[in-house]
Design a protein around this motif. Structure first.
Motif, PDB file in Angstrom:
ATOM      1  N   CYS A   1       1.044  -1.264  -0.049  1.00  0.00           N
ATOM      2  CA  CYS A   1       0.050  -0.003   0.006  1.00  0.00           C
ATOM      3  C   CYS A   1       0.910   1.207   0.167  1.00  0.00           C
ATOM      4  O   CYS A   1       1.594   1.447   0.998  1.00  0.00           O
TER       5      CYS A   1
ATOM      6  N   CYS B   1      -6.272   1.209   5.150  1.00  0.00           N
ATOM      7  CA  CYS B   1      -6.591   2.676   4.781  1.00  0.00           C
ATOM      8  C   CYS B   1      -7.389   2.730   3.484  1.00  0.00           C
ATOM      9  O   CYS B   1      -7.321   4.099   2.892  1.00  0.00           O
TER      10      CYS B   1
ATOM     11  N   CYS C   1      -6.220  -1.898   0.455  1.00  0.00           N
ATOM     12  CA  CYS C   1      -5.794  -1.929   1.487  1.00  0.00           C
ATOM     13  C   CYS C   1      -6.671  -2.066   2.726  1.00  0.00           C
ATOM     14  O   CYS C   1      -7.592  -1.176   2.713  1.00  0.00           O
TER      15      CYS C   1
ATOM     16  N   ASN D   1       0.198   4.285   0.490  1.00  0.00           N
ATOM     17  CA  ASN D   1      -0.457   5.026   1.458  1.00  0.00           C
ATOM     18  C   ASN D   1       0.167   4.949   2.798  1.00  0.00           C
ATOM     19  O   ASN D   1       0.648   5.944   3.458  1.00  0.00           O
ATOM     20  N   CYS D   2       0.058   3.860   3.326  1.00  0.00           N
ATOM     21  CA  CYS D   2       0.347   3.469   4.623  1.00  0.00           C
ATOM     22  C   CYS D   2       1.537   2.509   4.781  1.00  0.00           C
ATOM     23  O   CYS D   2       2.160   2.198   5.846  1.00  0.00           O
TER      24      CYS D   2
END
Ligand code: AP5
Ligand code: ZN
Length: 213
Positions: A130, A153, A150, A132-133
């Motif tokens: 992911c 998130c 994910c 993002n996270c």
């Protein structure tokens, strides 16, 4: 407690480092994640690092060392940390050791997650991450229901550009030439430990917890 995670690319260092961080309440510091964050944000460091990472090569020590030393000097590292992906070369280990020595400190455990090269390509080709996270999945071994989204998130999962088979082969070569000598380095400091990384994720984690106490 200061822990160094050793192991080939894709051995499961990151997976285990996240679990250790949760259990022991220590920050998880991954130089790979720091570089990927910088690439995503188009920083000067990111641009430089990408050149090497996409080819499966190591980012030069001049760039890597100062980033790591700045990070471990932050307040949240006062009680210790888990290093994932650093050191990658003997000079990186020496610089860290020198910096710790000045503080009267040292690495407590260097935990090597041992996985044979044959298993690595399969691990890497099934990995999804992911952006993002930073959460990691595997299409067979870890969260098959993820289907590209994910759990943490809801970000869209991607395949890392350096997880293509040709690049993985190069990363393994670099690992054997430049990173494997760290086993001897930490053995000589009496902090070297090994776990069998081919076991299931939770079993590997249990083995690591027995070592850390
Ligand atoms: P980095 O991000 O550090 O990559 P790496 O060391 O190659 O390690 P990976 O993140 O690929 O694997 P991992 O061991 O964490 O495995 P994971 O837990 O994800 O570095 C990337 C690049 O950045 C380098 O090539 C270099 O260019 C640069 N770089 C970074 N640090 C540097 C430094 N200090 N100096 C110079 N350059 C640097 O697991 C892999 C997969 O397997 C996942 O899908 C996971 O779900 C699955 N899995 C995990 N455990 C198990 C298990 N027990 N059974 C089955 N599947 C499992
Ligand atoms: Zn996420």
């Amino acid at each position: 407690m200061k822990i160094v995670m050793l192991g080939a690319p894709g051995a499961g260092k990151g997976t285990q480092a996240i679990k250790i961080a949760e259990k022991y309440g220590l920050p998880h510091i991954s130089t790979g994640d720091i570089f990927r964050y910088n690439i995503k944000n188009n920083t000067e460091l990111g641009l430089k690092a990408k050149e090497y990472m996409d080819k499966g090569q190591l980012v030069p020590d001049e760039l890597t060392v100062s980033i790591l030393l700045d990070r471990v000097a932050k307040d949240d590292c006062a009680k210790g940390y888990i290093l994932d992906g650093y050191p990658r070369t003997i000079p990186q280990a020496e610089v860290l050791e020198e910096a710790l020595k000045k503080l009267g400190e040292n690495i407590d455990f260097a935990v090597n997650v041992v996985v044979p090269d044959e298993n690595i390509i399969e691990r890497m080709s099934g990995r999804r991450t992911c952006p993002n996270c930073g959460e990691t999945y595997h299409i067979i071994y870890n969260n098959t229901k993820a289907e590209g989204i994910c759990d943490k998130c809801s970000g869209d999962l991607i395949q890392r550009p350096d997880d293509m088979p040709e690049t993985v082969k190069k990363r393994l070569e670099v690992y054997h030439a430049q990173t494997k000598p760290l086993e001897e380095f930490y053995r000589s400091r009496n902090v070297y430990k090994e776990v069998d990384g081919t076991k299931a994720m939770n079993e590997v984690f249990e083995d690591i917890c027995k070592i850390l106490g």
